[in-house]
Design a protein around this motif. Structure first.
Motif, PDB file in Angstrom:
ATOM      1  N   TYR A 281    -126.969 -36.748   7.990  1.00  8.63           N
ATOM      2  CA  TYR A 281    -126.575 -35.720   8.947  1.00  8.63           C
ATOM      3  C   TYR A 281    -125.640 -36.327   9.973  1.00  8.63           C
ATOM      4  O   TYR A 281    -125.958 -37.344  10.594  1.00  8.63           O
ATOM      5  N   ASP A 282    -124.476 -35.696  10.167  1.00 10.14           N
ATOM      6  CA  ASP A 282    -123.514 -36.103  11.181  1.00 10.14           C
ATOM      7  C   ASP A 282    -123.545 -35.043  12.276  1.00 10.14           C
ATOM      8  O   ASP A 282    -123.081 -33.919  12.072  1.00 10.14           O
ATOM      9  N   GLU A 283    -124.113 -35.398  13.425  1.00 11.88           N
ATOM     10  CA  GLU A 283    -124.285 -34.435  14.521  1.00 11.88           C
ATOM     11  C   GLU A 283    -122.954 -33.924  15.056  1.00 11.88           C
ATOM     12  O   GLU A 283    -122.816 -32.738  15.335  1.00 11.88           O
ATOM     13  N   GLN A 284    -121.967 -34.795  15.202  1.00 17.33           N
ATOM     14  CA  GLN A 284    -120.689 -34.375  15.765  1.00 17.33           C
ATOM     15  C   GLN A 284    -119.976 -33.380  14.855  1.00 17.33           C
ATOM     16  O   GLN A 284    -119.461 -32.364  15.307  1.00 17.33           O
ATOM     17  N   ALA A 285    -119.954 -33.644  13.563  1.00 15.36           N
ATOM     18  CA  ALA A 285    -119.293 -32.751  12.609  1.00 15.36           C
ATOM     19  C   ALA A 285    -120.203 -31.593  12.200  1.00 15.36           C
ATOM     20  O   ALA A 285    -119.744 -30.641  11.581  1.00 15.36           O
TER      21      ALA A 285
ATOM     22  N   LEU B 244    -122.463 -31.679   9.924  1.00 13.72           N
ATOM     23  CA  LEU B 244    -122.360 -31.727   8.478  1.00 13.72           C
ATOM     24  C   LEU B 244    -123.598 -32.394   7.888  1.00 13.72           C
ATOM     25  O   LEU B 244    -123.995 -33.473   8.326  1.00 13.72           O
ATOM     26  N   VAL B 245    -124.205 -31.734   6.900  1.00 13.94           N
ATOM     27  CA  VAL B 245    -125.379 -32.252   6.204  1.00 13.94           C
ATOM     28  C   VAL B 245    -124.973 -32.554   4.772  1.00 13.94           C
ATOM     29  O   VAL B 245    -124.314 -31.737   4.124  1.00 13.94           O
ATOM     30  N   LYS B 246    -125.375 -33.719   4.281  1.00 13.75           N
ATOM     31  CA  LYS B 246    -125.139 -34.080   2.882  1.00 13.75           C
ATOM     32  C   LYS B 246    -126.457 -34.540   2.284  1.00 13.75           C
ATOM     33  O   LYS B 246    -127.162 -35.345   2.876  1.00 13.75           O
ATOM     34  N   MET B 247    -126.751 -34.005   1.093  1.00 13.28           N
ATOM     35  CA  MET B 247    -127.978 -34.354   0.384  1.00 13.28           C
ATOM     36  C   MET B 247    -127.583 -34.947  -0.966  1.00 13.28           C
ATOM     37  O   MET B 247    -126.796 -34.360  -1.692  1.00 13.28           O
ATOM     38  N   PHE B 248    -128.146 -36.118  -1.287  1.00 14.94           N
ATOM     39  CA  PHE B 248    -127.740 -36.860  -2.471  1.00 14.94           C
ATOM     40  C   PHE B 248    -128.897 -37.042  -3.454  1.00 14.94           C
ATOM     41  O   PHE B 248    -130.018 -37.358  -3.045  1.00 14.94           O
ATOM     42  N   ASN B 249    -128.591 -36.921  -4.733  1.00 12.48           N
ATOM     43  CA  ASN B 249    -129.507 -37.210  -5.835  1.00 12.48           C
ATOM     44  C   ASN B 249    -130.703 -36.279  -5.873  1.00 12.48           C
ATOM     45  O   ASN B 249    -131.577 -36.345  -5.019  1.00 12.48           O
TER      46      ASN B 249
ATOM     47  N   VAL C 255    -122.065 -27.381  -3.829  1.00  9.95           N
ATOM     48  CA  VAL C 255    -123.001 -28.104  -4.684  1.00  9.95           C
ATOM     49  C   VAL C 255    -122.159 -28.732  -5.789  1.00  9.95           C
ATOM     50  O   VAL C 255    -121.324 -28.063  -6.390  1.00  9.95           O
ATOM     51  N   ARG C 256    -122.369 -30.020  -6.031  1.00 12.80           N
ATOM     52  CA  ARG C 256    -121.595 -30.733  -7.047  1.00 12.80           C
ATOM     53  C   ARG C 256    -122.543 -31.378  -8.064  1.00 12.80           C
ATOM     54  O   ARG C 256    -123.705 -31.615  -7.770  1.00 12.80           O
TER      55      ARG C 256
ATOM     56  N   SER D 276    -123.728 -30.207   0.082  1.00  9.39           N
ATOM     57  CA  SER D 276    -123.120 -30.432   1.391  1.00  9.39           C
ATOM     58  C   SER D 276    -123.102 -29.105   2.140  1.00  9.39           C
ATOM     59  O   SER D 276    -122.798 -28.072   1.556  1.00  9.39           O
ATOM     60  N   TYR D 277    -123.419 -29.161   3.440  1.00 12.05           N
ATOM     61  CA  TYR D 277    -123.381 -27.942   4.239  1.00 12.05           C
ATOM     62  C   TYR D 277    -122.703 -28.213   5.571  1.00 12.05           C
ATOM     63  O   TYR D 277    -123.108 -29.086   6.325  1.00 12.05           O
ATOM     64  N   ASP D 278    -121.657 -27.446   5.853  1.00 11.83           N
ATOM     65  CA  ASP D 278    -120.943 -27.507   7.121  1.00 11.83           C
ATOM     66  C   ASP D 278    -121.447 -26.337   7.961  1.00 11.83           C
ATOM     67  O   ASP D 278    -121.105 -25.184   7.696  1.00 11.83           O
ATOM     68  N   SER D 279    -122.269 -26.621   8.964  1.00 13.94           N
ATOM     69  CA  SER D 279    -122.889 -25.530   9.727  1.00 13.94           C
ATOM     70  C   SER D 279    -121.898 -24.821  10.640  1.00 13.94           C
ATOM     71  O   SER D 279    -122.116 -23.674  11.006  1.00 13.94           O
TER      72      SER D 279
END
Length: 183
Positions: free
Chosen positions: A109-113, A115-120, A152-153, A142-145
């Motif tokens: 999770y990147d608080e400034q952007a 942006l949440v990314k979940m892997f595997n 989803v990839r 990946s989710y850009d709030s």
């Protein structure tokens, strides 16, 4: 860690978006862990031994967590499952018993952007009244709030490659069957 991960809940809002509990971002964050190392010079904190973070209705768990803080005060958080799943659960805004939960081997999770990314082996589910409504799964989510945009990839690198696997999504119907006709 405001709006942490659970803005990712919006990604399941394909039919009717519902935001994560907004009030959570103004509540204190409580973290329990087995061990912690802090490097004030590098602004890095490493927690291990079963990490549990709570902030209002938000709960996140992982075997290990890495928190970096930028000079501006923003946090970048990485949750590692280390053989288990990193998880989150949070109440969604709205009337009723609405929740979102998810898990992956690693969550960033990147608080400034925002942006949440979940892997595997990532998955996110919406729940209503304790019953699962919708679910999405993939190797990378990946989710850009800010933009309320998700992707989803089929590979954990965030790319889609031929033969890289397939994602799945289950969307429950939003309408009910008409009542049976009286005879």
């Amino acid at each position: 860690m405001k709006r942490l991960l659970l803005s990712a809940a919006l990604l399941l809002g394909v039919a009717a978006p519902a935001l994560a509990e907004k009030a959570d971002s103004y509540k204190p964050t409580n973290i329990s862990y087995g061990a912690m190392d802090i490097d004030d010079v590098k602004q890095v904190t490493i927690m291990s031994g079963g990490v549990k973070l709570t902030r209002g209705t938000l709960t996140m768990t992982a075997e290990r967590a890495l928190v970096k803080q930028s000079p501006e005060g923003y946090q970048q958080v990485t949750l590692y499952g280390d053989g288990k799943k990193a998880t989150f659960r949070q109440k969604r805004d709205g009337a009723g018993d609405l929740w979102v939960e998810g898990d992956a081997d690693r969550i960033e999770y990147d608080e400034q952007a925002e942006l949440v990314k979940m892997f595997n082996k990532a998955a996110i589910r919406r729940l209503e009244g304790g019953k699962q409504n919708d679910e999405v799964q993939g190797e990378f989510i990946s989710y850009d709030s800010r933009k309320e945009f998700f992707s989803v990839r089929n590979t954990a690198t965030g790319e889609s490659k031929p033969g890289g696997g397939r994602g799945t999504m289950v969307i429950q119907p939003s309408r009910t069957e008409p009542p049976a006709e009286k005879k």
